[in-house]
Enzyme design. Sequence first.
Site, mmCIF file in Angstrom:
data_model
loop_
_atom_site.group_PDB
_atom_site.id
_atom_site.type_symbol
_atom_site.label_atom_id
_atom_site.label_comp_id
_atom_site.label_asym_id
_atom_site.label_seq_id
_atom_site.Cartn_x
_atom_site.Cartn_y
_atom_site.Cartn_z
ATOM 1 N N SER A 80 5.912 -23.283 6.986
ATOM 2 C CA SER A 80 7.132 -22.537 6.654
ATOM 3 C C SER A 80 8.114 -22.389 7.807
ATOM 4 O O SER A 80 9.241 -21.928 7.592
ATOM 5 C CB SER A 80 6.777 -21.161 6.098
ATOM 6 N N VAL A 81 7.746 -22.782 9.007
ATOM 7 C CA VAL A 81 8.740 -22.858 10.082
ATOM 8 C C VAL A 81 9.865 -23.803 9.646
ATOM 9 O O VAL A 81 11.020 -23.663 10.064
ATOM 10 C CB VAL A 81 8.093 -23.338 11.395
#
Length: 422
Positions: A80-81
Amino acid sequence: MTRVNSERSAALPHGVQGAADSNFACTLNGFSQLFPGRRFGGGALAVYLHGEPVLDVWTGYTDRRGTQYWTENTGAMVFSVTKGLASTVIHRLADRGLIDYDTPVAEYWPEFGANGKAAITVRDVMRHRAGLSQLGGVSKAELLDHVAMEKRVAAAPVNRMLYGKPAYHALTYGWLMSGLARGVTGKGMRVLIREELAEPLNTDGLHLGRPPVEAPTRAAQILAPQGTIANPIFNFVAPRIAALTYSGGFGSMYFPGMKSVVQGDTPFLDSEIPAANGVATARAIAKMYGAIANGGRVDGTQFLSQERTALLTGKASYVPDRNIFVPLSFHLGYHALPFPPGFMPGFGHAGLAGSVGWADPASGMSFAFVHNRLLTPMLLDQAAFAGLGALIRKDAARARKRGYQTVADLGASYQMPRTVAG
């Protein structure tokens, strides 16, 4: 300051390569202890202070057997970065007047207006309040087709129980961002991450999906899970639960075969999942957030306008997320950690297993931490970035007080693509 050379620097802990200002000794020690042996993989950490690199280090192994060393050009799949990268693309487009946060998404992406979504704004989507978090029983084949997923979320009805409330869009966020960006530019997010992020930042270390074979950046293998034993009861029940309208966080993340896409040669990397399958170096992520923490300017480049970066700091909110049950204070694509107060100031985006990119404009500091563990004996990985953040803030405060030196520009610079596909 220590500079990289062909041998391990005496100023760095054993096994750690790279360069660091001498004020960051505590950070280096903490980082080195996260990778105690071959079966624990590898990772990298980078810190920018006032738009300049002060720490860029890596250690450990890129493969499951522990035979290939992590290098300055090893990238990890950062889960999710990736959302922070996709969000920054949107801010770059907004900086040029191509997107306005309070304009309905459908004005840029007409198909999105279907099924009662005509009034949903760019801001609603970037705050995870669009009520479109659920995958709705999507198959693995459908999920790996990014154009089909953009069309799917454009046609989806709003979940009225979630609309207007914080509800983490674990996977759909990426296709919402790419559909919006495609409507404005005609280009997919894989291309835009290269053109809008990697090129102006002059780094090869930002890719969506698997880097091309000619790219210097190489994706590390995900260590685990690699087991193939099936659970027939779970496999029968899970898709039916996930397809329910009110399946919450499970329905926003689960799809049949989700374990298989991170096994072997990681099939997940052969698609465009702008919420989850970015491959990046810590250096490149820290540089991007270094601009956000420094009025839009990093390494002598005005990456975002000062006015734009001032808009990216949101207000703290303690309202629990409807899907993951913790408050994350989402604002324009980035999240904070408002609880406990003051524990981790600033904002950015963390990913599954603990990779993170973070900016703290109040102190001018940014950092990024990436690694290739997912489910391993290191059960604290998910929160490791918070502990590293505390060490970094302490060392950065010392550096500002005593003075510091920047480190060498390590890793490959931006590489022009041979072919471009959207």
